[in-house]
Design a protein around this motif. Structure first.
Motif, PDB file in Angstrom:
ATOM      1  N   SER A 604       0.690  -1.117  -0.069  1.00  0.00           N
ATOM      2  CA  SER A 604      -0.107   0.083   0.001  1.00  0.00           C
ATOM      3  C   SER A 604       0.998   1.193  -0.070  1.00  0.00           C
ATOM      4  CB  SER A 604      -0.866   0.114   1.185  1.00  0.00           C
ATOM      5  OG  SER A 604      -1.371   1.235   1.513  1.00  0.00           O
ATOM      6  N   GLY A 605       0.680   2.076  -0.676  1.00  0.00           N
ATOM      7  CA  GLY A 605       1.307   3.511  -0.900  1.00  0.00           C
ATOM      8  C   GLY A 605       0.526   4.657   0.059  1.00  0.00           C
ATOM      9  N   HIS A 606      -0.773   4.153   0.665  1.00  0.00           N
ATOM     10  CA  HIS A 606      -1.233   4.977   1.905  1.00  0.00           C
ATOM     11  C   HIS A 606      -1.664   6.281   1.212  1.00  0.00           C
ATOM     12  CE1 HIS A 606       0.662   2.223   4.737  1.00  0.00           C
ATOM     13  NE2 HIS A 606      -0.396   2.519   5.303  1.00  0.00           N
ATOM     14  N   ALA A 607      -1.898   6.257  -0.128  1.00  0.00           N
ATOM     15  CA  ALA A 607      -2.663   7.595  -0.512  1.00  0.00           C
ATOM     16  C   ALA A 607      -3.839   7.803  -0.134  1.00  0.00           C
ATOM     17  CB  ALA A 607      -2.594   7.285  -2.155  1.00  0.00           C
ATOM     18  N   TYR A 608      -4.479   6.824   0.503  1.00  0.00           N
ATOM     19  CA  TYR A 608      -5.869   7.195   1.007  1.00  0.00           C
ATOM     20  C   TYR A 608      -5.952   7.516   2.496  1.00  0.00           C
ATOM     21  CZ  TYR A 608      -4.339   2.363   2.825  1.00  0.00           C
ATOM     22  OH  TYR A 608      -3.617   1.564   3.210  1.00  0.00           O
ATOM     23  N   GLY A 609      -4.881   7.747   3.080  1.00  0.00           N
ATOM     24  CA  GLY A 609      -4.733   7.962   4.273  1.00  0.00           C
ATOM     25  C   GLY A 609      -4.041   9.097   4.961  1.00  0.00           C
ATOM     26  N   LYS A 610      -4.321   9.701   6.059  1.00  0.00           N
ATOM     27  CA  LYS A 610      -3.558  10.746   6.484  1.00  0.00           C
ATOM     28  C   LYS A 610      -2.026  10.195   7.365  1.00  0.00           C
ATOM     29  CE  LYS A 610      -6.879  13.757   6.005  1.00  0.00           C
ATOM     30  NZ  LYS A 610      -7.492  12.777   5.120  1.00  0.00           N
ATOM     31  N   ALA A 611      -1.365  10.017   6.386  1.00  0.00           N
ATOM     32  CA  ALA A 611      -0.047   9.304   6.612  1.00  0.00           C
ATOM     33  C   ALA A 611       0.998   9.589   5.823  1.00  0.00           C
ATOM     34  CB  ALA A 611      -0.335   7.678   6.519  1.00  0.00           C
ATOM     35  N   LEU A 612       2.096   9.335   5.712  1.00  0.00           N
ATOM     36  CA  LEU A 612       3.257   9.395   4.895  1.00  0.00           C
ATOM     37  C   LEU A 612       2.755   8.977   3.519  1.00  0.00           C
ATOM     38  CD1 LEU A 612       6.272  10.464   4.462  1.00  0.00           C
ATOM     39  CD2 LEU A 612       6.759   8.030   4.315  1.00  0.00           C
ATOM     40  N   ARG A 613       2.911   9.892   2.494  1.00  0.00           N
ATOM     41  CA  ARG A 613       2.401   9.524   1.274  1.00  0.00           C
ATOM     42  C   ARG A 613       3.622   9.204   0.234  1.00  0.00           C
ATOM     43  NH1 ARG A 613      -2.460  12.103  -0.254  1.00  0.00           N
ATOM     44  NH2 ARG A 613      -3.895  11.791   1.767  1.00  0.00           N
ATOM     45  N   LYS A 650      -1.860  14.239   5.915  1.00  0.00           N
ATOM     46  CA  LYS A 650      -1.192  13.587   5.032  1.00  0.00           C
ATOM     47  C   LYS A 650       0.379  14.143   5.053  1.00  0.00           C
ATOM     48  CE  LYS A 650      -2.427  16.670   1.156  1.00  0.00           C
ATOM     49  NZ  LYS A 650      -2.991  16.745   0.004  1.00  0.00           N
ATOM     50  N   ILE A 651       1.635  13.663   4.958  1.00  0.00           N
ATOM     51  CA  ILE A 651       2.951  14.019   5.103  1.00  0.00           C
ATOM     52  C   ILE A 651       3.663  13.655   3.809  1.00  0.00           C
ATOM     53  CG2 ILE A 651       4.974  13.669   6.353  1.00  0.00           C
ATOM     54  CD1 ILE A 651       3.722  12.581   8.489  1.00  0.00           C
ATOM     55  N   LYS A 652       4.250  14.499   3.117  1.00  0.00           N
ATOM     56  CA  LYS A 652       4.907  14.516   2.024  1.00  0.00           C
ATOM     57  C   LYS A 652       6.353  14.872   2.085  1.00  0.00           C
ATOM     58  CE  LYS A 652       0.888  15.087  -1.133  1.00  0.00           C
ATOM     59  NZ  LYS A 652       0.537  15.885  -2.171  1.00  0.00           N
TER      60      LYS A 652
END
Length: 826
Positions: A604-613, A650-652
């Motif tokens: 998973s790339g976690h594009a859906y979550g408030k997480a590291l993208r 989200k974190i980029k």
């Protein structure tokens, strides 16, 4: 809207019930918010836009007659005739007929497929005619024209805007602001034709194209005229009242016509010969006439503040005062940042001391402070008010009689007095008490500042169910070992929770490593995207974004992505984050797609979550002749370390191999830029509507120290930020800002560095792929169906069309209610 305001103001003043009010409305519905009309195509209903509450509908002294036009006025008899055959007597007649859209008399303007943009019914007609993916043309690039273009964009069309002036919004912004605005809306997918006259609308009974005077032909079957308005002054002719030279019902400074029993207000009124097309002057007219009707004295129209602030297609635009510098001897101070897409101009008196006006494009955050200062001496040097790095001014700089809310003519003194006398503690209270901020909303930031100036401590409660802030709840969960929302709300909150606190607590639990986010009760707490570990798209399908650490991918994995997209019929797009998005997956297809990807080594790339993208990278010193460090290896190392880290937002991130900054690291939540001596670490940047450059936290770091500082930074952010607060806003909200952050993260002033690092080590050790977790659990897999009672059935409303060799969402045909009709006998 103005007629409705008159009803409200008159009823509020007429405590004795002297006046009985009959409202005659040509439209089939009560007054609604035309300022927010475009939101009707963005999810709001007609009921949401309605301004007419139950208190008006139930008022025995107010009668609404809808769908009833006025056909005659007999001033001698003081009667009004209506389209339904009624004849009504009056003691006072107030005309608030507004304006009508101006349609240029070009050949073909009346073809089928031509529309105006004024009423809810107009928008219904445009929506019915819109074809997703097809071009649409808006004639007029002013405020209303860009609103109409945004409406077409919301309907999935490809808008063209045709404006005769050399720039967009020529009445509000100057040449420099117009250039920035044109560039910004162009980046959003609009095609802009400025300095272009419309020659004809071509077609064979129906629109087929628009021909411009320069020879350009735009193929389209839908045209929206939004080239300004004209006052609805027909009743002046019927009633024998004088019109102004350029249209409008001629009235004096009290909004009274030559007949002492007849007034006109709003866009149809030409006050001493001038019409005003904004809602704020109309409201002021309504209040003045209400004062006269109840005998309060005064009631003269005080003049109009023509300042405007709005967000068009997500772009902030504001103008105030003498925006074009027409005052003799006026000086201009301009700050333009083309890279960031912002433009700001102040117009000053010839001695550079008094603010006369200004223009803001791209970032209008200073509007709430600057507009009330028009005509007053500047409280700070002009560059301090414009430059992003400047200290600016706050509410304390405003004099007491400065108008904070121009829509409702509310001064700073009105607001501070209401706060003190009524015990107001929040912005909704100020809105209810003073009406400030209840119209366009541009003054709301200033209302918050005024609360602070009055010594009111704003609540940090997460929501009505938790008096604690998000950071306080984080510490409670961490200290007590709480593992569920039910346990937390039972011990430290009240009620059952809401869509604010449930996802926030779910994020906290995930940040602390309390199992898979779809385990047990956790599943019901998640936001829409997290519930299915994929991003919901506009047509009900989902996008799948596998992780590609650092943007590096092998040919074999590229082939797998292509095969999966081909086999499941998905749309593919390379993102700005150096990943490949797969669009168009139905919910029941998600596990099947994940199985193929996981088996090939993806996660998973976690594009859906408030997480590291993502951690974006350039090619570094391996390939680039300018690179001084291995940016790809560092980016991969950081992305694999922080993958799955749940956060308030989200974190980029980005890693650039040299100062040329090809990875755009300074536009990220944390960015790393290589130097000859190691790495520089920047924090608190972001793109989006309010871009912010990250700031240097530490310089010339070796690999290990760099990672330790990022560990501390991220964990400190996860623990202390508010719900949905990006790192940029979080850094600015800290007492002491970046300096305080540097003391905590670099210098360990709080003595928590080891604790933060240990928390990150636990995250790294406990990480597991969320897609793989679903595939290994039959209970979780059972969630992935379109219909619970028919698990194998796909959603029949999902349709696609093909364009450029790929799918895209097709139009969704929604059921329409049947309308009963009755044939009228001849």
């Amino acid at each position: 809207m103005v007629g409705h305001r008159l009803v409200e103001e008159l009823r509020a003043r007429d405590s004795a019930g002297t006046w009985r009010i009959v409202v005659l409305g040509e439209e089939p519905r009560p007054a609604y918010d035309r300022v927010a009309l475009s939101s009707y195509l963005d999810g709001k209903s007609a009921a949401d836009l309605s301004l007419t509450g139950q208190e008006v509908l139930a008022d025995p002294l107010v009668e609404l007659r809808l769908g009833t036009a006025v056909t005659g006025v007999d001033r001698a008899a003081r009667t009004v005739s209506t389209s339904d055959g009624s004849v009504l007597g009056y003691d006072a007649l107030v005309l608030a007929t507004g304006s009508r859209p101006f349609v240029p008399p070009v050949p073909g303007h009346d073809l089928d497929g031509c529309f105006v943009y004024r009423t809810i019914e107009d928008l219904d007609a445009i929506r019915a005619a819109a074809v997703e993916g097809a071009p649409g043309v808006v004639i007029g690039g002013g405020l209303l024209g860009l609103e109409a273009a945004n409406a077409l964009r919301l309907l999935g069309m490809r808008p063209h805007v045709v404006e005769m002036a050399p720039r967009l919004m020529p009445l509000q912004v100057d040449e420099g602001g117009g250039q920035v605005l044109g560039r910004l809306v162009g980046d959003l997918g609009l095609t802009v034709h400025c300095g272009a006259a419309t020659k004809s609308i071509d077609g064979d009974g129906r629109v087929r194209g628009v021909a411009l005077a320069d020879g350009t032909v735009i193929g389209t079957e839908l045209v929206v005229f939004s080239a300004g308005v004209r006052p609805r002054d027909e009743l002046a002719g019927i009633a024998g009242l004088e019109r102004a030279e350029r249209g409008g019902i001629l009235v004096d400074e009290f909004c009274r016509t030559a007949d002492e029993n007849v007034w006109a207000i709003g866009e149809c009124a030409a006050v001493q010969g001038r019409c005003y097309g904004l809602v704020a002057p109309g409201y002021s007219m309504a209040e003045g006439v209400a004062d006269q009707l109840v005998g309060l004295g005064g009631g003269a129209f005080p003049g109009a503040d023509l300042s405007t602030k709005l967000k068009l297609l997500g772009v902030d635009v504001a103008s105030f005062g003498d925006a074009h510098g027409e005052t003799e001897g006026a000086l201009e101070v301009v700050y333009a940042n083309n890279a960031a897409g912002t433009y700001a101009k102040l117009v000053l008196s010839d001695d550079a001391r008094v603010l006369l006006g200004g223009v803001l494009v791209g970032d209008a955050g200073a509007y709430s402070v600057l507009r009330p200062l028009v005509g007053r001496e500047l409280p700070a040097p002009p560059e301090q008010l414009l430059l992003p790095a400047g200290s600016g001014v706050d509410a304390g700089a405003l004099p007491a009689d400065a108008t904070v809310c121009s829509c409702n003519n509310v001064t700073k003194q009105d607001i501070t007095a209401a706060i003190a006398e009524q015990g107001l503690t929040d912005v909704p209270g100020i809105k209810a008490c003073t009406k400030a901020g209840s119209s366009c909303g541009s003054c709301v930031p200033m209302l918050k500042n005024l609360l602070g100036e009055c010594g009111v401590a704003t609540s940090k409660a997460l929501c009505e169910h938790f008096p604690q802030s998000r950071s306080e709840l984080f510490e409670i969960v961490r200290a007590t070992g709480t593992t569920s929302f039910s346990e937390l709300i039972g011990k430290h909150g009240s009620g059952r929770g809401c869509d604010i606190c449930k996802p926030a607590v779910a994020s906290v639990l995930a940040s602390l490593g309390h199992g898979h986010i779809l385990d047990g009760e956790q599943a019901a707490l998640q936001d829409t995207n997290d519930r299915f570990l994929a991003n919901l798209q506009r047509n009900g399908t989902y996008s799948v974004v596998p992780r590609v650490p650092g943007g590096e991918i092998t040919p074999d994995k590229l082939i797998v992505l292509g095969e999966v997209a081909r086999d499941f019929g998905l749309y593919t797009k390379i993102t700005g984050g150096q990943r490949i998005d797969l669009f168009g997956a139905r919910v029941e297809q998600l596990p099947l797609i994940w199985r193929r990807l996981v088996d090939a080594g993806f996660e998973s790339g976690h594009a859906y979550g408030k997480a590291l993208r993502t951690v974006k990278s350039c090619v570094g010193d391996d390939w680039c002749r300018y690179g001084v460090q291995d940016s790809v290896s560092m980016a991969i190392r950081l992305e694999l370390r922080y993958r799955g880290l749940r956060a308030p937002h989200k974190i980029k991130a980005g890693v650039s191999g040299c100062a040329r900054e090809c990875a755009e690291a300074r536009g990220k939540d944390f960015g790393v830029i290589a130097t000859d001596r190691g790495w520089n670490l920047y924090v608190g940047g972001n793109g989006g509507f309010a871009p912010r450059h990250a700031e240097l936290l530490a310089a010339d770091l070796d690999d290990e120290l760099l990672i330790r500082l990022i560990d501390r930074f991220l964990m400190f952010y996860v623990r202390t930020a508010d719900r949905l607060q990006r790192t940029s806003a979080w850094v600015e909200s800290l007492d002491g800002g970046l300096e305080h952050l540097r003391e905590v993260v670099v210098e360990d002033s709080l003595g928590i560095a080891e604790e933060l690092e240990a928390a990150m080590r636990r995250h790294v050790d406990d990480y597991s792929d969320e897609w793989a977790g679903v595939l290994a659990d039959p209970a979780k897999l059972a969630r992935f169906v379109s219909f619970v009672n028919a698990p194998g059935a796909p959603d029949p409303t999902i349709r696609f069309v093909r364009e450029r060799g790929q799918i895209r969402p097709g139009p969704v045909v929604l059921p329409m209610p049947a309308v009963a009709t009755q044939e009228v006998p001849r």
